[in-house]
Design an enzyme around this catalytic site. Structure first.
Site, PDB file in Angstrom:
ATOM      1  N   GLU A  88      13.901 -14.363  13.615  1.00 14.83           N
ATOM      2  CA  GLU A  88      13.073 -14.855  12.353  1.00 14.83           C
ATOM      3  C   GLU A  88      13.599 -16.430  11.987  1.00 14.83           C
ATOM      4  O   GLU A  88      12.911 -17.267  11.370  1.00 14.83           O
ATOM      5  CB  GLU A  88      13.184 -14.185  10.976  1.00 14.83           C
ATOM      6  CG  GLU A  88      12.418 -12.687  11.216  1.00 14.83           C
ATOM      7  CD  GLU A  88      11.023 -12.976  11.602  1.00 14.83           C
ATOM      8  OE1 GLU A  88      10.239 -13.903  10.820  1.00 14.83           O
ATOM      9  OE2 GLU A  88      10.241 -12.086  12.076  1.00 14.83           O
ATOM     10  N   SER A 366      -4.649  40.764 -24.691  1.00 16.24           N
ATOM     11  CA  SER A 366      -3.793  41.802 -25.385  1.00 16.24           C
ATOM     12  C   SER A 366      -2.218  41.198 -24.965  1.00 16.24           C
ATOM     13  O   SER A 366      -1.413  42.053 -25.581  1.00 16.24           O
ATOM     14  CB  SER A 366      -4.085  43.084 -24.559  1.00 16.24           C
ATOM     15  OG  SER A 366      -5.419  43.523 -24.761  1.00 16.24           O
TER      16      SER A 366
END
Length: 662
Positions: A88, A366
Site C-alpha cells: 500500500e 390459576s
C-alpha cells in the site's frame, strides 16, 4: 543599453519578489490551515466490545455497537504490517504523510492519460479520507486529504497511524477491521496469522470484492503472491520465506460462525443490559462500547437446555400458518435469586427484541392462586387441611364458577389446590381480605395497580398481567423457605483492566413464615403428582401450579368450546431451581387460540427443561422438617402416595375430612 539591462533586472527582481512573497503567503496559509485542522477524532478510542461472562466467569456473549473489533498495534504480527506497507505505501516510514515522489509520478501519468485517478494515496491519506472526507474525485478534496495527512503525521506516530488504518478499513465479505477479516477468512485472531495469510489480507483493501478468496481463488492467489514478491523485494522476507509462502495454499476457512460470541443468548443479554441501565445507571452506549466485563448468573447448561427445548417443535401444538404459537420462560436459582436462563420466544432471537420472558404481560390464571390467595391464607394461620366453601357464591354481584360447573359444598385447601377449584379460592380471598392478598403479592415482587383491588385476582384476572420472570421470582420464595431473593442477572461489572464498577450482592428478605413455605410446597407437590400439573412430574421432587385464562367473553369468540384458552402457564420448582413458562399466541383472535391440549404444554416444557438442566444433579428431597400439625413432615412430603398423606393430615384434625371451616 545599460539602462535597458537594469530595467530588465529590476523587472525580474520584482517578479521574483512577488513570486517569493506569494509562496510565503501560500505557505503561511497552508501552514495555518493544516494547523487548524481538527484530527482529535483519532484520539477517541474505537468502540471496544463488552463481554458478558457466565456464572463461572467464562465468556458467554459479546456486546458491540460497532462493526469493528479493534486490536492494538502490539497484537498485529510483523508479517502483516510489513505486507500492508509493502503493497500500500512502501515509503510509509519515510514520508511526512504525503509522498511527493508518488504524487509527481501520478500527475505525470494523469497528464499522459488525460484523466484524473486516485493514485499516489499514502496509508495516512487513506486514513484521512476514510475518517474526515467524502469519496468524490476532485482536486479540492485531494488537497484537503493531503492537508489532513500532514496534520495526522505530525500528531501521531507511524505505528499509531498504521494501527488506526488497519482497524478502520474494509476487507470484503462484510468485514471491517483486520481482526474481523482474520476471523472471516481464517477463523482465527489476527495475532495468529501466518505469512501467507497476512499476505492474503494485505492484498484485499485495494479491491476487496475482486480479490476475495471466496469469490475468485485464482485472482486471490495471484494477488497474494504479488504481495509476497513486493515483501521480498523490499527485504521484508527472505527468498526462502517467499518460496515457502508462495507454494502454500490460500488456507481460507469458510465459516458461518465468525465471532461465535456475538448474538449469543439474546434474551438473557437483553435482560443484562436492562438491569445495568435501570439498576446501576449505565447508558446503553457505555455498555455497547465501553469494553466492560459483566459477570452474570447465567448457567450455560441450564440456558442451553432451555434453548434445545424451545427448538423442539414436537413439544408445541401445531401453529396456524400465519402465526407461531409463542412461549416465554424464566429459570431462577431460589437460593440466590440468580437468573440461570431465559427464553424470550420461539424462533430466531434478535438483539434488543421483545422478550416474552421479561417483557410479556399476560393474565396468569390459576397459577396466581398461591401468590394472592393460598400463600397469604397459610401465613395467616390456615392449613392445607382447612375446610373451604365450594358452593353457589355471589359476592356483590361477582359469581365465580368452577371449571366443571359443579360444586362440592366443602373442600380442603389441599383439594382446592390439586383440582384448581375457583369458588374456594374466591371465597378464601374474601375471607382473608383483598388487601391481605395484595400485600402478600407485593412482598413477592408483584405490585398490582389500583384497578386490581377486586376478587377476580384470586383467579388471575389482572388488568395488566405478569411476566414469566415475575412469576418465577414469586414462587422462588416458596422454594426458599419463605425468603425472597430478588431475581437478577448481574453479579459484578468491571472495566477491561479489572477495575470493579459494580459488585452486586442482593440480600434475601423473609416474606413469609417458613411454615407457610413448607405447607405450600407440600400442596403444590400433590398438585403435580395428582392434579392439574401432572405433566410436570419427573423423577425428582417437583412442586408447581398450572394456570389457563379463558378467551374474552366477546361476540368474536362466541360458539368456541369451553376448553379454548388465551394463555397457558405452569410455574413450579424443584429443590434446586424455580421456573415459569407461558404459552400462547402474541395476537389472540377467533383463528388463533389454544385448545385443551395446548393448556398442558407449559407443564411439559417445564418438565423437559428441568429434566435436561438437572440431568447430572443428584436427586434430593425438599428440605421440610417437622414444623407442626397441618404441615407435612419430610417423610410425608416425599411419599409416593400423596393422597394418603393428605387424608391422614385431614383425619388428624377434622376426622375423615369433615368439619367446620376455620
Amino acid at each position: 543599453m545599460i539602462k535597458s539591462f537594469w530595467k530588465k533586472k529590476r523587472f525580474w527582481q520584482i517578479c521574483s519578489g512577488i513570486v517569493l512573497t506569494g509562496c510565503v503567503i501560500v505557505f503561511v496559509a497552508c501552514y495555518s490551515y493544516i494547523r487548524g485542522l481538527d484530527v482529535s477524532k483519532l484520539n477517541q478510542p474505537l468502540p471496544e466490545s463488552t463481554l458478558v461472562l457466565d456464572k463461572y466467569g467464562k465468556p458467554a456473549s459479546q456486546l458491540s455497537a460497532s462493526k469493528i473489533e479493534p486490536v492494538q498495534f502490539s497484537q498485529l504480527p510483523k508479517v502483516l504490517t510489513d505486507a500492508v506497507v509493502a503493497v500500500e505505501d512502501k515509503r510509509f516510514y519515510e514520508h511526512t504523510g504525503i509522498d511527493m515522489r508518488s504524487i509527481f509520478r501520478a500527475v505525470a501519468r494523469d497528464v499522459l492519460r488525460g484523466s484524473y485517478s486516485e493514485g499516489a494515496s499514502t496509508i495516512t491519506q487513506q486514513l484521512a479520507r476514510n475518517l474526515f472526507l467524502n469519496a468524490d474525485k476532485t482536486l479540492g478534496r485531494k488537497l484537503r486529504e493531503a492537508a489532513y495527512a500532514i496534520k495526522i503525521d505530525t500528531t501521531y506516530s507511524k505505528n499509531e497511524i498504521l494501527e488506526l488504518y488497519l482497524n478502520s478499513i474494509y476487507f470484503g465479505e462484510g468485514s471491517w477491521g483486520v481482526q474481523g477479516a482474520a476471523r472471516t477468512y481464517f477463523n482465527k485472531d489476527v495475532k495468529d496469522l501466518t505469512l501467507p495469510e497476512a499476505a492474503v489480507l494485505a492484498a484485499l483493501p485495494k479491491a476487496p470484492s475482486r480479490y476475495s478468496p471466496f469469490q475468485d481463488e485464482g485472482q486471490a492467489l495471484e494477488r497474494r503472491n504479488t504481495v509476497l514478491v513486493l515483501m521480498r523485494d523490499e527485504g521484508k522476507i527472505t527468498a526462502q520465506d517467499y518460496e515457502k509462502a508462495k507454494s502454500s495454499p490460500l488456507g481460507v476457512v469458510k465459516s458461518d460462525k465468525g465471532n461465535n460470541l456475538k448474538g449469543r443468548y439474546p434474551a438473557y443479554v437483553d435482560a443484562v443490559i436492562n438491569e445495568a441501565v435501570h439498576e446501576y445507571g449505565f447508558t446503553e452506549e457505555q455498555l455497547l462500547t465501553g469494553g466492560l466485563r459483566i459477570t452474570t448468573e447465567l448457567d450455560p447448561l441450564v440456558q442451553n437446555a432451555v434453548a434445545d427445548v424451545f427448538k423442539d417443535e414436537s413439544l408445541f401444538p401445531e401453529s396456524k400458518t400465519d402465526q407461531l404459537i409463542q412461549s416465554g420462560a424464566a429459570i431462577v436459582d431460589q437460593r440466590t435469586g440468580g437468573i440461570r436462563a431465559l427464553a424470550g420466544g420461539r424462533g430466531e432471537g434478535v438483539f434488543r427484541g421483545f422478550s416474552r420472558a421479561t417483557q410479556l404481560k399476560r393474565q396468569p390464571g390459576s397459577s396466581f392462586k398461591p401468590i394472592v390467595v393460598y400463600g397469604p391464607a397459610l401465613d395467616s394461620g390456615y392449613k392445607p387441611s382447612s375446610i373451604l366453601f365450594d358452593g353457589p357464591l355471589n359476592i356483590e354481584g361477582y359469581q365465580p364458577q368452577d371449571w366443571d360447573h359443579r360444586t362440592r359444598g366443602q373442600v380442603t385447601m389441599q383439594e382446592a389446590v390439586v383440582s384448581s377449584w375457583n369458588v374456594p379460592a374466591v371465597w378464601l380471598l374474601h375471607e382473608i381480605g383483598i388487601d391481605r392478598g395484595l400485600q402478600f403479592a407485593k412482598s413477592l415482587g408483584i405490585t398490582l395497580p389500583a384497578q386490581d383491588r377486586q376478587l377476580g385476582i384470586a383467579l388471575g384476572g389482572l388488568s395488566e398481567g405478569v411476566s414469566p420472570l415475575q412469576m418465577a421470582q414469586a414462587f422462588s420464595a416458596f422454594a426458599a423457605k419463605g425468603v425472597l431473593h430478588p431475581a437478577h442477572t448481574i453479579t459484578k461489572i468491571e472495566t477491561s483492566s479489572g477495575h470493579l464498577l459494580v459488585g452486586a450482592s442482593p440480600k434475601g428478605t423473609p416474606v413469609m413464615q417458613p411454615e407457610t413455605a413448607y405447607a405450600m410446597t407440600t400442596m403444590l407437590q400433590v398438585a403435580v403428582a395428582q392434579g392439574t400439573g401432572k405433566n410436570a412430574a419427573m423423577n425428582r421432587p417437583v412442586a408447581g401450579k398450572s394456570g389457563t385464562t379463558q378467551l374474552p367473553q366477546t361476540k368474536e369468540f362466541e360458539g368456541l368450546s369451553s376448553g379454548s384458552a388465551k394463555d397457558a402457564w405452569f410455574v413450579g420448582y424443584t429443590p434446586e431451581l424455580t421456573a415459569a413458562v407461558w404459552v400462547g399466541y402474541d395476537r389472540t383472535d377467533k383463528e388463533h387460540y389454544l385448545t385443551t391440549s395446548g393448556g398442558a404444554v407449559p407443564a411439559v416444557l417445564f418438565r423437559e427443561m428441568m429434566s435436561r438442566a438437572l440431568a447430572q444433579v443428584p436427586i434430593v428431597p425438599f428440605d421440610m422438617p417437622i414444623v407442626g400439625a397441618g404441615t407435612l413432615t419430610t417423610e410425608e412430603s416425599n411419599s409416593t402416595d400423596f393422597s394418603n398423606v393428605i387424608d391422614e393430615v385431614v383425619k388428624r384434625e377434622h376426622g375423615h375430612g369433615k368439619g367446620k371451616k376455620r
